[in-house]
Design a protein around this motif. Structure first.
Motif, PDB file in Angstrom:
ATOM      1  N   THR A  53       0.848  -1.191   0.000  1.00  0.00           N
ATOM      2  CA  THR A  53       0.000   0.000   0.000  1.00  0.00           C
ATOM      3  C   THR A  53       0.887   1.245   0.000  1.00  0.00           C
ATOM      4  OG1 THR A  53      -0.085   0.120   2.417  1.00  0.00           O
ATOM      5  CG2 THR A  53      -1.745  -1.253   1.318  1.00  0.00           C
ATOM      6  N   SER A  54       0.274   2.378  -0.291  1.00  0.00           N
ATOM      7  CA  SER A  54       1.046   3.623  -0.323  1.00  0.00           C
ATOM      8  C   SER A  54       1.665   3.935   1.037  1.00  0.00           C
ATOM      9  CB  SER A  54       0.153   4.790  -0.773  1.00  0.00           C
ATOM     10  OG  SER A  54      -0.972   4.921   0.096  1.00  0.00           O
ATOM     11  N   ALA A  55       1.022   3.470   2.098  1.00  0.00           N
ATOM     12  CA  ALA A  55       1.544   3.728   3.440  1.00  0.00           C
ATOM     13  C   ALA A  55       2.848   2.981   3.695  1.00  0.00           C
ATOM     14  CB  ALA A  55       0.515   3.333   4.493  1.00  0.00           C
ATOM     15  N   MET A  56       3.089   1.910   2.940  1.00  0.00           N
ATOM     16  CA  MET A  56       4.303   1.129   3.140  1.00  0.00           C
ATOM     17  C   MET A  56       5.518   1.796   2.506  1.00  0.00           C
ATOM     18  SD  MET A  56       2.761  -1.074   4.849  1.00  0.00           S
ATOM     19  CE  MET A  56       4.218  -1.983   5.262  1.00  0.00           C
ATOM     20  N   GLY A  57       5.283   2.733   1.590  1.00  0.00           N
ATOM     21  CA  GLY A  57       6.382   3.459   0.975  1.00  0.00           C
ATOM     22  C   GLY A  57       7.240   2.591   0.067  1.00  0.00           C
ATOM     23  N   VAL A  58       8.460   3.049  -0.197  1.00  0.00           N
ATOM     24  CA  VAL A  58       9.350   2.363  -1.129  1.00  0.00           C
ATOM     25  C   VAL A  58       9.787   1.009  -0.589  1.00  0.00           C
ATOM     26  CG1 VAL A  58      11.453   3.441  -0.206  1.00  0.00           C
ATOM     27  CG2 VAL A  58      11.402   2.645  -2.585  1.00  0.00           C
ATOM     28  N   HIS A  59       9.903   0.871   0.725  1.00  0.00           N
ATOM     29  CA  HIS A  59      10.310  -0.410   1.291  1.00  0.00           C
ATOM     30  C   HIS A  59       9.272  -1.492   0.995  1.00  0.00           C
ATOM     31  CE1 HIS A  59      13.711   1.380   3.194  1.00  0.00           C
ATOM     32  NE2 HIS A  59      12.993   2.134   4.016  1.00  0.00           N
ATOM     33  N   GLY A  60       7.999  -1.120   1.059  1.00  0.00           N
ATOM     34  CA  GLY A  60       6.945  -2.066   0.722  1.00  0.00           C
ATOM     35  C   GLY A  60       6.998  -2.470  -0.737  1.00  0.00           C
ATOM     36  N   VAL A  61       7.295  -1.519  -1.606  1.00  0.00           N
ATOM     37  CA  VAL A  61       7.384  -1.810  -3.042  1.00  0.00           C
ATOM     38  C   VAL A  61       8.525  -2.790  -3.315  1.00  0.00           C
ATOM     39  CG1 VAL A  61       7.882  -0.817  -5.303  1.00  0.00           C
ATOM     40  CG2 VAL A  61       6.366   0.387  -3.712  1.00  0.00           C
ATOM     41  N   ILE A  62       9.669  -2.563  -2.684  1.00  0.00           N
ATOM     42  CA  ILE A  62      10.832  -3.427  -2.912  1.00  0.00           C
ATOM     43  C   ILE A  62      10.575  -4.835  -2.410  1.00  0.00           C
ATOM     44  CG2 ILE A  62      13.245  -3.796  -2.288  1.00  0.00           C
ATOM     45  CD1 ILE A  62      13.569  -0.746  -2.226  1.00  0.00           C
ATOM     46  N   GLU A  63      10.049  -4.956  -1.203  1.00  0.00           N
ATOM     47  CA  GLU A  63       9.782  -6.284  -0.640  1.00  0.00           C
ATOM     48  C   GLU A  63       8.693  -6.991  -1.435  1.00  0.00           C
ATOM     49  OE1 GLU A  63       9.079  -9.668   1.854  1.00  0.00           O
ATOM     50  OE2 GLU A  63      10.782  -8.507   1.121  1.00  0.00           O
ATOM     51  N   PHE A  64       7.633  -6.270  -1.812  1.00  0.00           N
ATOM     52  CA  PHE A  64       6.550  -6.890  -2.570  1.00  0.00           C
ATOM     53  C   PHE A  64       7.038  -7.307  -3.957  1.00  0.00           C
ATOM     54  CE2 PHE A  64       2.690  -6.707  -5.261  1.00  0.00           C
ATOM     55  CZ  PHE A  64       1.938  -7.671  -4.600  1.00  0.00           C
ATOM     56  N   GLY A  65       7.907  -6.495  -4.550  1.00  0.00           N
ATOM     57  CA  GLY A  65       8.468  -6.845  -5.855  1.00  0.00           C
ATOM     58  C   GLY A  65       9.275  -8.128  -5.791  1.00  0.00           C
ATOM     59  N   ASN A  66      10.011  -8.314  -4.715  1.00  0.00           N
ATOM     60  CA  ASN A  66      10.764  -9.551  -4.542  1.00  0.00           C
ATOM     61  C   ASN A  66       9.823 -10.749  -4.434  1.00  0.00           C
ATOM     62  OD1 ASN A  66      13.292 -11.041  -3.959  1.00  0.00           O
ATOM     63  ND2 ASN A  66      12.412 -11.275  -1.923  1.00  0.00           N
ATOM     64  N   ARG A  67       8.710 -10.557  -3.737  1.00  0.00           N
ATOM     65  CA  ARG A  67       7.736 -11.646  -3.628  1.00  0.00           C
ATOM     66  C   ARG A  67       7.127 -11.979  -4.989  1.00  0.00           C
ATOM     67  NH1 ARG A  67       4.195 -10.746   1.955  1.00  0.00           N
ATOM     68  NH2 ARG A  67       5.980 -10.466   3.373  1.00  0.00           N
ATOM     69  N   MET A  68       6.924 -10.962  -5.834  1.00  0.00           N
ATOM     70  CA  MET A  68       6.301 -11.189  -7.128  1.00  0.00           C
ATOM     71  C   MET A  68       7.192 -11.999  -8.062  1.00  0.00           C
ATOM     72  SD  MET A  68       3.227 -10.045  -7.195  1.00  0.00           S
ATOM     73  CE  MET A  68       3.234 -10.782  -5.545  1.00  0.00           C
ATOM     74  N   LEU A  69       8.509 -11.966  -7.843  1.00  0.00           N
ATOM     75  CA  LEU A  69       9.396 -12.767  -8.680  1.00  0.00           C
ATOM     76  C   LEU A  69       9.082 -14.252  -8.535  1.00  0.00           C
ATOM     77  CD1 LEU A  69      11.765 -12.872 -10.626  1.00  0.00           C
ATOM     78  CD2 LEU A  69      13.326 -12.847  -8.669  1.00  0.00           C
ATOM     79  N   THR A  70       8.511 -14.639  -7.416  1.00  0.00           N
ATOM     80  CA  THR A  70       8.114 -16.033  -7.206  1.00  0.00           C
ATOM     81  C   THR A  70       7.179 -16.510  -8.303  1.00  0.00           C
ATOM     82  OG1 THR A  70       8.344 -15.834  -4.813  1.00  0.00           O
ATOM     83  CG2 THR A  70       6.972 -17.629  -5.624  1.00  0.00           C
ATOM     84  N   PHE A  71       6.258 -15.643  -8.739  1.00  0.00           N
ATOM     85  CA  PHE A  71       5.292 -16.039  -9.759  1.00  0.00           C
ATOM     86  C   PHE A  71       5.974 -16.216 -11.116  1.00  0.00           C
ATOM     87  CE2 PHE A  71       2.744 -14.002  -6.472  1.00  0.00           C
ATOM     88  CZ  PHE A  71       1.739 -14.942  -6.292  1.00  0.00           C
ATOM     89  N   VAL A  72       7.011 -15.436 -11.378  1.00  0.00           N
ATOM     90  CA  VAL A  72       7.798 -15.628 -12.604  1.00  0.00           C
ATOM     91  C   VAL A  72       8.487 -16.987 -12.570  1.00  0.00           C
ATOM     92  CG1 VAL A  72       9.716 -14.754 -13.989  1.00  0.00           C
ATOM     93  CG2 VAL A  72       8.148 -13.147 -12.878  1.00  0.00           C
ATOM     94  N   LEU A  73       9.062 -17.321 -11.413  1.00  0.00           N
ATOM     95  CA  LEU A  73       9.731 -18.614 -11.261  1.00  0.00           C
ATOM     96  C   LEU A  73       8.746 -19.765 -11.420  1.00  0.00           C
ATOM     97  CD1 LEU A  73      12.022 -17.753  -8.213  1.00  0.00           C
ATOM     98  CD2 LEU A  73      12.751 -18.094 -10.567  1.00  0.00           C
ATOM     99  N   VAL A  74       7.556 -19.612 -10.852  1.00  0.00           N
ATOM    100  CA  VAL A  74       6.540 -20.661 -10.962  1.00  0.00           C
ATOM    101  C   VAL A  74       6.121 -20.845 -12.416  1.00  0.00           C
ATOM    102  CG1 VAL A  74       4.143 -21.244 -10.425  1.00  0.00           C
ATOM    103  CG2 VAL A  74       5.666 -20.448  -8.607  1.00  0.00           C
ATOM    104  N   ALA A  75       5.905 -19.745 -13.128  1.00  0.00           N
ATOM    105  CA  ALA A  75       5.503 -19.831 -14.534  1.00  0.00           C
ATOM    106  C   ALA A  75       6.569 -20.540 -15.371  1.00  0.00           C
ATOM    107  CB  ALA A  75       5.240 -18.428 -15.089  1.00  0.00           C
ATOM    108  N   LEU A  76       7.839 -20.213 -15.125  1.00  0.00           N
ATOM    109  CA  LEU A  76       8.931 -20.865 -15.863  1.00  0.00           C
ATOM    110  C   LEU A  76       9.015 -22.349 -15.501  1.00  0.00           C
ATOM    111  CD1 LEU A  76      11.675 -18.103 -15.628  1.00  0.00           C
ATOM    112  CD2 LEU A  76      10.561 -18.922 -17.716  1.00  0.00           C
ATOM    113  N   ALA A  77       8.806 -22.662 -14.227  1.00  0.00           N
ATOM    114  CA  ALA A  77       8.862 -24.060 -13.799  1.00  0.00           C
ATOM    115  C   ALA A  77       7.746 -24.875 -14.462  1.00  0.00           C
ATOM    116  CB  ALA A  77       8.755 -24.149 -12.280  1.00  0.00           C
TER     117      ALA A  77
END
Length: 314
Positions: A53-77
């Motif tokens: 959320t916007s309240a999480m700021g840039v740190h939330g974006v970075i951490e959430f972006g790292n979590r989203m890479l999981t879906f890329v890995l799953v799709a490739l797998a």
């Protein structure tokens, strides 16, 4: 139905391998920007939202972006699994693709535990080591695509194979102790996260000693392969390993004596993944798996075994 995936199975496998190395880099970004608790809970990002959320700021974006890479890995797998199913009589490929696929959610769970334990350094270290394990399986899958399923055949004398295994074990020890060094240093992923309590100087010295051992073994392997009738690919792989190690060692020493600047720490974490990739390449080059020729009915001439698996029709 498998043909589109089977036709590009090798690029898909390489993409999966690269993505698993990239996961180390995005994990480094989380740690080095103090974004380890950018999403303070798991599996949700906040108590009321699965996304940042916007309240999480840039740190939330970075951490959430790292979590989203999981879906890329799953799709490739999944794509690799479907491609492996299209290869006839290659159950080993299917098993390896399943192993990669199962490792990804396991990695996500351990990542969640790191958040729930407020970035316990030992759990964070396990998170990194699982990435190394996933790189290993993804690499094996990538290389096995162009191999047969016969028993491995040594391409070098047995003592050199033993030296290759010893070099691999030293490389794994360097990576593992490097994880402990990181757990004792300042880059915890969050300003309030605890460290492992070990003396950074002492554990860094152990790490450096192992690095010297690894480089010595790798140089010895390279010279030994040049001294015997070893395949050119094996000599080249050992040479690449030495170059990658020296580059990684240089980054490591510079980062230590410049008090761990963020950009060099990130490069060193990427280097850890590349050192392990190069280590696997050197070890893999010492053997091969011939293609098993299919049996033919009596009275017929058997067809020669292809050097690579054909791509079948769906």
């Amino acid at each position: 139905m498998f043909r589109p995936f089977t036709a590009v199975l090798r690029p898909l496998a390489l993409a999966s391998l690269v993505a698993n190395v990239a996961l180390i880099v995005t994990g480094a970004a989380v740690r080095l920007t103090d974004s380890g608790l950018g999403c303070p809970t798991w599996p949700k990002c906040t108590d009321g939202s699965y996304t940042t959320t916007s309240a999480m700021g840039v740190h939330g974006v970075i951490e959430f972006g790292n979590r989203m890479l999981t879906f890329v890995l799953v799709a490739l797998a999944i794509a690799c699994f479907l491609g492996a199913l299209g290869r006839p009589r290659r159950r080993s490929l299917v098993r390896l693709s399943i192993a990669v696929g199962l490792g990804i959610p396991m990695q996500g769970v351990i990542g969640g535990i790191t958040v729930l334990t407020h970035l316990n350094p030992w759990v964070v270290g396990l998170h990194f080591l699982l990435s190394i394990a996933l790189i290993t399986v993804a690499y094996a899958f990538w290389r096995r695509i162009d191999e047969g399923d016969a028993a491995p055949v040594l391409l070098v004398p047995a003592p050199l194979r033993a030296l290759g295994v010893l070099t691999t074990l030293a490389s794994l020890a360097v990576v593992a102790v490097g994880v402990v060094v990181t757990g004792s240093g300042p880059h915890s992923g969050d300003r309030g996260a605890k460290r492992n309590g070990l003396d950074p100087a002492a554990i860094s010295q152990v790490h450096a000693d192992l690095v010297f051992l690894l480089i010595g073994l790798s140089v010895a392997l390279w010279f030994a392969l040049r001294a015997v009738p070893a395949p050119a690919a094996a000599v080249r792989a050992a040479g690449v390993l030495v170059i990658v190690e020296l580059s990684q060692g240089l980054i490591g020493f510079v980062q230590y004596f410049t008090h761990l600047p963020v950009i060099l720490v990130a490069a060193h974490m990427l280097g850890a993944g590349l050192v392990w990739w190069a280590t696997l390449g050197a070890l893999w080059s010492l053997r091969e798996r011939p293609v098993v020729a299919e049996s033919t009915p009596a009275g017929q001439t058997p067809a020669p075994a292809p050097s690579k698996d054909p791509v079948p029709a769906a």
